[in-house]
Design a protein around this motif. Structure first.
Motif, PDB file in Angstrom:
ATOM      1  N   MET A 166     -29.827  29.503  80.136  1.00  0.00           N
ATOM      2  CA  MET A 166     -31.159  28.653  80.096  1.00  0.00           C
ATOM      3  C   MET A 166     -32.414  29.677  80.489  1.00  0.00           C
ATOM      4  SD  MET A 166     -30.250  25.178  80.054  1.00  0.00           S
ATOM      5  CE  MET A 166     -31.328  24.307  80.850  1.00  0.00           C
ATOM      6  N   ARG A 167     -32.359  30.914  80.450  1.00  0.00           N
ATOM      7  CA  ARG A 167     -33.263  31.888  80.769  1.00  0.00           C
ATOM      8  C   ARG A 167     -33.930  31.454  82.189  1.00  0.00           C
ATOM      9  NH1 ARG A 167     -33.262  33.973  75.892  1.00  0.00           N
ATOM     10  NH2 ARG A 167     -34.828  35.572  76.290  1.00  0.00           N
ATOM     11  N   ARG A 168     -33.161  30.964  82.957  1.00  0.00           N
ATOM     12  CA  ARG A 168     -33.667  30.809  84.446  1.00  0.00           C
ATOM     13  C   ARG A 168     -34.091  31.984  85.193  1.00  0.00           C
ATOM     14  NH1 ARG A 168     -35.737  26.027  85.089  1.00  0.00           N
ATOM     15  NH2 ARG A 168     -34.807  25.827  87.257  1.00  0.00           N
ATOM     16  N   HIS A 169     -33.716  33.529  84.761  1.00  0.00           N
ATOM     17  CA  HIS A 169     -33.907  34.423  85.437  1.00  0.00           C
ATOM     18  C   HIS A 169     -35.134  35.162  85.234  1.00  0.00           C
ATOM     19  CE1 HIS A 169     -29.767  33.824  87.437  1.00  0.00           C
ATOM     20  NE2 HIS A 169     -29.728  33.448  85.942  1.00  0.00           N
ATOM     21  N   TYR A 170     -36.152  34.524  84.571  1.00  0.00           N
ATOM     22  CA  TYR A 170     -37.281  35.113  84.164  1.00  0.00           C
ATOM     23  C   TYR A 170     -38.458  34.358  84.776  1.00  0.00           C
ATOM     24  CZ  TYR A 170     -34.509  37.201  80.244  1.00  0.00           C
ATOM     25  OH  TYR A 170     -33.657  37.819  79.435  1.00  0.00           O
ATOM     26  N   LEU A 171     -39.623  35.078  85.006  1.00  0.00           N
ATOM     27  CA  LEU A 171     -40.939  34.548  85.523  1.00  0.00           C
ATOM     28  C   LEU A 171     -41.372  33.552  84.467  1.00  0.00           C
ATOM     29  CD1 LEU A 171     -43.964  36.895  86.588  1.00  0.00           C
ATOM     30  CD2 LEU A 171     -44.085  34.966  84.819  1.00  0.00           C
ATOM     31  N   LYS A 172     -41.634  32.277  85.247  1.00  0.00           N
ATOM     32  CA  LYS A 172     -42.376  31.031  84.711  1.00  0.00           C
ATOM     33  C   LYS A 172     -43.672  30.923  85.061  1.00  0.00           C
ATOM     34  CE  LYS A 172     -38.028  30.074  83.175  1.00  0.00           C
ATOM     35  NZ  LYS A 172     -37.351  30.459  82.266  1.00  0.00           N
ATOM     36  N   MET A 173     -44.707  30.702  84.347  1.00  0.00           N
ATOM     37  CA  MET A 173     -45.961  30.264  84.849  1.00  0.00           C
ATOM     38  C   MET A 173     -46.709  29.400  83.946  1.00  0.00           C
ATOM     39  SD  MET A 173     -49.017  33.207  85.515  1.00  0.00           S
ATOM     40  CE  MET A 173     -49.106  33.715  83.885  1.00  0.00           C
ATOM     41  N   MET A 174     -47.368  28.620  84.873  1.00  0.00           N
ATOM     42  CA  MET A 174     -48.484  27.707  84.229  1.00  0.00           C
ATOM     43  C   MET A 174     -49.730  28.132  84.160  1.00  0.00           C
ATOM     44  SD  MET A 174     -46.635  24.430  86.153  1.00  0.00           S
ATOM     45  CE  MET A 174     -47.776  23.151  85.563  1.00  0.00           C
ATOM     46  N   GLY A 175     -50.018  28.944  83.307  1.00  0.00           N
ATOM     47  CA  GLY A 175     -51.029  29.908  83.194  1.00  0.00           C
ATOM     48  C   GLY A 175     -52.476  29.153  83.625  1.00  0.00           C
ATOM     49  N   LYS A 176     -52.884  28.136  83.098  1.00  0.00           N
ATOM     50  CA  LYS A 176     -54.306  27.290  83.175  1.00  0.00           C
ATOM     51  C   LYS A 176     -54.109  27.069  84.659  1.00  0.00           C
ATOM     52  CE  LYS A 176     -55.538  25.003  78.966  1.00  0.00           C
ATOM     53  NZ  LYS A 176     -56.186  26.399  78.413  1.00  0.00           N
ATOM     54  N   GLU A 177     -53.353  26.502  85.281  1.00  0.00           N
ATOM     55  CA  GLU A 177     -53.380  26.152  86.595  1.00  0.00           C
ATOM     56  C   GLU A 177     -53.519  27.496  87.539  1.00  0.00           C
ATOM     57  OE1 GLU A 177     -51.431  24.935  84.491  1.00  0.00           O
ATOM     58  OE2 GLU A 177     -51.453  22.822  84.264  1.00  0.00           O
ATOM     59  N   VAL A 178     -52.752  28.392  87.337  1.00  0.00           N
ATOM     60  CA  VAL A 178     -52.877  29.677  88.159  1.00  0.00           C
ATOM     61  C   VAL A 178     -54.370  30.042  87.948  1.00  0.00           C
ATOM     62  CG1 VAL A 178     -52.285  31.970  88.211  1.00  0.00           C
ATOM     63  CG2 VAL A 178     -50.362  30.146  87.842  1.00  0.00           C
ATOM     64  N   PHE A 179     -54.723  30.169  86.593  1.00  0.00           N
ATOM     65  CA  PHE A 179     -56.195  30.748  86.564  1.00  0.00           C
ATOM     66  C   PHE A 179     -57.203  30.042  87.452  1.00  0.00           C
ATOM     67  CE2 PHE A 179     -60.186  31.267  84.664  1.00  0.00           C
ATOM     68  CZ  PHE A 179     -60.089  32.544  83.637  1.00  0.00           C
ATOM     69  N   LYS A 180     -57.346  28.537  87.356  1.00  0.00           N
ATOM     70  CA  LYS A 180     -58.173  27.934  88.050  1.00  0.00           C
ATOM     71  C   LYS A 180     -58.011  28.184  89.730  1.00  0.00           C
ATOM     72  CE  LYS A 180     -57.751  24.060  84.991  1.00  0.00           C
ATOM     73  NZ  LYS A 180     -57.097  22.817  85.007  1.00  0.00           N
ATOM     74  N   ILE A 181     -57.049  28.148  90.043  1.00  0.00           N
ATOM     75  CA  ILE A 181     -56.859  28.290  91.603  1.00  0.00           C
ATOM     76  C   ILE A 181     -57.279  29.706  92.057  1.00  0.00           C
ATOM     77  CG2 ILE A 181     -55.185  28.257  93.536  1.00  0.00           C
ATOM     78  CD1 ILE A 181     -53.515  26.084  91.926  1.00  0.00           C
ATOM     79  N   ALA A 182     -56.835  30.638  91.421  1.00  0.00           N
ATOM     80  CA  ALA A 182     -56.914  32.205  91.410  1.00  0.00           C
ATOM     81  C   ALA A 182     -58.408  32.419  91.806  1.00  0.00           C
ATOM     82  CB  ALA A 182     -56.397  32.972  90.346  1.00  0.00           C
ATOM     83  N   VAL A 183     -59.223  32.035  90.917  1.00  0.00           N
ATOM     84  CA  VAL A 183     -61.004  32.003  90.936  1.00  0.00           C
ATOM     85  C   VAL A 183     -61.207  31.607  92.087  1.00  0.00           C
ATOM     86  CG1 VAL A 183     -63.017  31.635  89.794  1.00  0.00           C
ATOM     87  CG2 VAL A 183     -61.027  32.353  88.436  1.00  0.00           C
ATOM     88  N   LYS A 184     -60.963  30.238  92.448  1.00  0.00           N
ATOM     89  CA  LYS A 184     -61.216  29.590  93.592  1.00  0.00           C
ATOM     90  C   LYS A 184     -61.096  30.099  94.959  1.00  0.00           C
ATOM     91  CE  LYS A 184     -60.022  25.759  94.719  1.00  0.00           C
ATOM     92  NZ  LYS A 184     -59.492  24.214  94.611  1.00  0.00           N
ATOM     93  N   VAL A 185     -59.847  30.611  95.218  1.00  0.00           N
ATOM     94  CA  VAL A 185     -59.194  31.278  96.594  1.00  0.00           C
ATOM     95  C   VAL A 185     -59.629  32.364  96.633  1.00  0.00           C
ATOM     96  CG1 VAL A 185     -57.524  29.364  96.697  1.00  0.00           C
ATOM     97  CG2 VAL A 185     -56.626  31.455  95.621  1.00  0.00           C
ATOM     98  N   MET A 186     -59.627  33.375  95.837  1.00  0.00           N
ATOM     99  CA  MET A 186     -59.954  34.552  95.853  1.00  0.00           C
ATOM    100  C   MET A 186     -61.479  34.668  96.181  1.00  0.00           C
ATOM    101  SD  MET A 186     -57.974  37.120  93.287  1.00  0.00           S
ATOM    102  CE  MET A 186     -58.348  36.628  91.454  1.00  0.00           C
ATOM    103  N   GLU A 187     -62.232  33.997  95.445  1.00  0.00           N
ATOM    104  CA  GLU A 187     -63.765  34.190  95.906  1.00  0.00           C
ATOM    105  C   GLU A 187     -64.055  33.424  97.263  1.00  0.00           C
ATOM    106  OE1 GLU A 187     -66.098  31.279  93.731  1.00  0.00           O
ATOM    107  OE2 GLU A 187     -67.845  31.557  94.739  1.00  0.00           O
TER     108      GLU A 187
END
Ligand code: ACO
Length: 333
Positions: free
Chosen positions: A215-236
């Motif tokens: 099931m490829r469960r041992h790989y990194l999974k990412m919801m890119g758009k959500e990560v993008f939005k939160i990353a910009v806000k919290v890093m700033e």
């Protein structure tokens, strides 16, 4: 007295290591349905380094550590504490720190790993500073090392194009001069949003089974758009709060070393903070996102390129799985 009115904690040595093998966007386009144009325009990444099969996270970390120790003029017996930031340890245990300790021939000093994903380097930096302040340690070795190629799903074009392998290391020690070096670090986390960036398989919650592997469960999974939005806000916000707590404004900062994840995130941060992009040394075009290794790799390169001078205010900003985020303010010695 350690880190009292008369002393400061500085980065007394710095080094990095990147594997030789380069994987370009054009190479990737032969593996998954993508293109150099898509990757460059969405992320700024042109190529990344990939460790060879026998090269573990600890091997890269040890190489970076040796470079940092050489720069600081230290021998293995001088190191009093080793902390490693990684989300791709050689194995769940022993810790990668203990493996690096052995590879470097360090004394029987405390060694441990910290798991804060891409914020891991700043988490270890803060832990190292606090332990130095105790007065028990003199030279603290901090390593950020990642073999992300080992947890990427090379069939998933939405993630495998973003990451790379590498390592960076610093030596923290004290000098008898007040008001310089690491001025402060701000750490934060929000586990409630943790599901947007995970590796679900392989831990105690989902031990490896034939099915989980299929099931490829041992790989990194990412919801890119959500990560993008939160990353910009919290890093700033993290960076602005840290600067404000030192009575500084963004324009006082001489150099920003951000987590090197995506050029569009950095462009947005630069415009929102009113900090010109030329104050952001960038290496994500050549290394991709190397998680906990990203900041020390970029810091080492910026320092060696003469982009950081004595007296400069240097701001480090990170964001990663957890979710975690962090910022550190340094007045370079
Ligand atoms: N090549 C070609 N097409 C692709 C690729 C690819 N490699 N990846 C996705 N696409 C397609 C999608 O399938 C989608 O197609 P559709 O419209 O037909 O469905 C289209 O491109 C757009 O996909 P989006 O996901 O909307 O693309 P977006 O513009 O959001 O960019 C990206 C994706 C680059 C991942 C972006 O969201 C991002 O950078 N997010 C932040 C990621 C990050 O910084 N992570 C690291 C932080 S934490 C850590 O370091 C561990």
């Amino acid at each position: 007295m350690i880190n009292g009115k008369d002393s400061s904690i500085i980065i007394g040595g710095i080094g990095s290591y990147a594997p030789e093998k380069i994987l370009s966007n054009h190479d990737l386009a032969k593996i998954v349905d993508t293109s150099d144009e898509w990757i460059r325009t969405r992320t700024g990444i042109k190529e990344r380094r990939i460790a060879h099969n026998g090269e573990a996270c600890s091997d890269m970390g040890a190489r970076a550590a040796q470079a940092a120790m050489k720069h600081a003029g230290l021998e293995p017996e001088d190191i009093d504490l080793l902390i490693v930031a990684t989300m791709t340890p050689d194995m769940p245990f022993p810790s990668t720190a203990c493996i690096i300790q052995h590879k470097l021939g360090l004394r029987s000093i405390p060694c441990f790993d910290v798991g804060a994903a891409c914020s891991g380097f700043l988490y270890t930096l803060e832990i190292g500073c606090q332990m130095l302040k105790s007065g028990t340690y003199r030279n603290v070795l901090i390593v950020g090392s990642e073999k992300l190629s080992s947890i990427l799903d090379w069939q998933d074009r939405t993630t495998c194009v973003l990451f790379g392998d590498g390592a960076g290391a610093i030596i923290l020690n004290t000098v008898d001069e007040p008001g310089i070096g690491i001025l402060g670090t701000c750490l934060a986390a929000n586990g409630a949003e943790g599901q947007i960036l995970t590796m679900p398989g392989g831990g105690s919650n989902e031990p490896a089974t034939t099915e989980s592997v299929l099931m490829r469960r041992h790989y990194l999974k990412m919801m890119g758009k959500e990560v993008f939005k939160i990353a910009v806000k919290v890093m700033e916000q993290s960076a602005l709060d840290l600067l404000a707590s030192h009575n500084l404004k963004p324009h006082d900062v001489d150099c920003v070393i951000p987590h090197q994840a995506n050029m569009r995130i950095l462009e947005l941060m630069s415009s929102r903070m009113g900090l010109p992009l030329d104050k952001f040394p960038i290496n994500l075009d050549r290394f991709g996102n190397t998680s906990a290794a990203s900041i020390p790799l970029a810091l080492d390169e910026a320092y060696r390129d003469g982009k950081i001078k004595s007296g400069d205010y240097v701001l480090l900003i990170a964001f990663g799985a957890g979710l975690t985020w962090a910022s550190s303010l340094i007045k370079w010695h």
